[in-house]
Design a protein around this motif. Structure first.
Motif, PDB file in Angstrom:
ATOM      1  N   ARG A  65       0.808  -1.226   0.000  1.00  0.00           N
ATOM      2  CA  ARG A  65       0.000   0.000   0.000  1.00  0.00           C
ATOM      3  C   ARG A  65       0.835   1.267   0.000  1.00  0.00           C
ATOM      4  O   ARG A  65       0.417   2.287  -0.544  1.00  0.00           O
ATOM      5  N   ASP A  99      -3.388  -0.682  -2.312  1.00  0.00           N
ATOM      6  CA  ASP A  99      -4.179   0.519  -2.064  1.00  0.00           C
ATOM      7  C   ASP A  99      -5.046   0.739  -3.300  1.00  0.00           C
ATOM      8  O   ASP A  99      -4.524   0.982  -4.395  1.00  0.00           O
ATOM      9  N   ALA A 100      -6.353   0.627  -3.150  1.00  0.00           N
ATOM     10  CA  ALA A 100      -7.272   0.742  -4.285  1.00  0.00           C
ATOM     11  C   ALA A 100      -7.143   2.081  -5.009  1.00  0.00           C
ATOM     12  O   ALA A 100      -7.454   2.176  -6.200  1.00  0.00           O
ATOM     13  N   ARG A 101      -6.649   3.100  -4.317  1.00  0.00           N
ATOM     14  CA  ARG A 101      -6.479   4.408  -4.954  1.00  0.00           C
ATOM     15  C   ARG A 101      -5.290   4.434  -5.909  1.00  0.00           C
ATOM     16  O   ARG A 101      -5.183   5.327  -6.739  1.00  0.00           O
ATOM     17  N   LEU A 102      -4.400   3.474  -5.787  1.00  0.00           N
ATOM     18  CA  LEU A 102      -3.230   3.379  -6.665  1.00  0.00           C
ATOM     19  C   LEU A 102      -3.477   2.245  -7.664  1.00  0.00           C
ATOM     20  O   LEU A 102      -3.038   1.118  -7.481  1.00  0.00           O
ATOM     21  N   GLY A 103      -4.214   2.565  -8.713  1.00  0.00           N
ATOM     22  CA  GLY A 103      -4.664   1.557  -9.678  1.00  0.00           C
ATOM     23  C   GLY A 103      -3.548   0.763 -10.322  1.00  0.00           C
ATOM     24  O   GLY A 103      -3.734  -0.396 -10.706  1.00  0.00           O
ATOM     25  N   ASP A 124      -7.556  -5.460  -2.117  1.00  0.00           N
ATOM     26  CA  ASP A 124      -7.514  -4.019  -1.911  1.00  0.00           C
ATOM     27  C   ASP A 124      -7.874  -3.711  -0.457  1.00  0.00           C
ATOM     28  O   ASP A 124      -8.821  -4.263   0.079  1.00  0.00           O
TER      29      ASP A 124
END
Length: 125
Positions: A65, A99-103, A124
């Protein structure tokens, strides 16, 4: 279960923190997995592979993450790690926590999951 015999690796832009919790080897990666990270990552993954076999862990969890980049050479080190576990007859699960925000994390690691779907998973957080 014995204690872990692998020390953390910290460089100026990259960090690897292994820990043993019950029968799971947890590895937290931070920073940037660029060319400067290839050698320390490859080295510690070899050490962690031997430790996973020695300790007969049931799972290895990589928390990525806080990893903001991972080049193809670093990705290859993970492939060697996973293949090495299987080569030693250890059928432990390998999970990557992203980290789902970091595709890019899921997109890059999906190749590992497809390579060995019975062993590798991505979650995630």
């Amino acid at each position: 279960m014995s204690s872990l015999r692998v020390e953390p690796v910290v460089t100026e832009s990259f960090g690897i923190e292994p820990a043993l919790r019950e029968d799971t080897l947890r590895v937290r990666l931070t920073g940037t997995g660029d060319m400067a990270a290839v050698a320390p990552l490859g080295s510690i993954l070899k050490d962690l592979q031997w430790e996973a076999v020695r300790l007969r862990v049931s799972a290895v969890e990589f928390d990525v993450r806080a990893l903001y980049f991972l080049n193809s050479s670093c990705l290859k080190a993970f492939i060697s790690f996973i293949c090495g576990l299987a080569g030693h007859g250890l059928r432990c699960k390998v999970q990557f926590v992203t980290d789902a925000r970091l595709g890019w994390q899921r997109r890059s690691l999906t190749a590992l999951e497809r390579m060995s779907p019975e062993l590798v998973s991505i979650a995630d957080a």
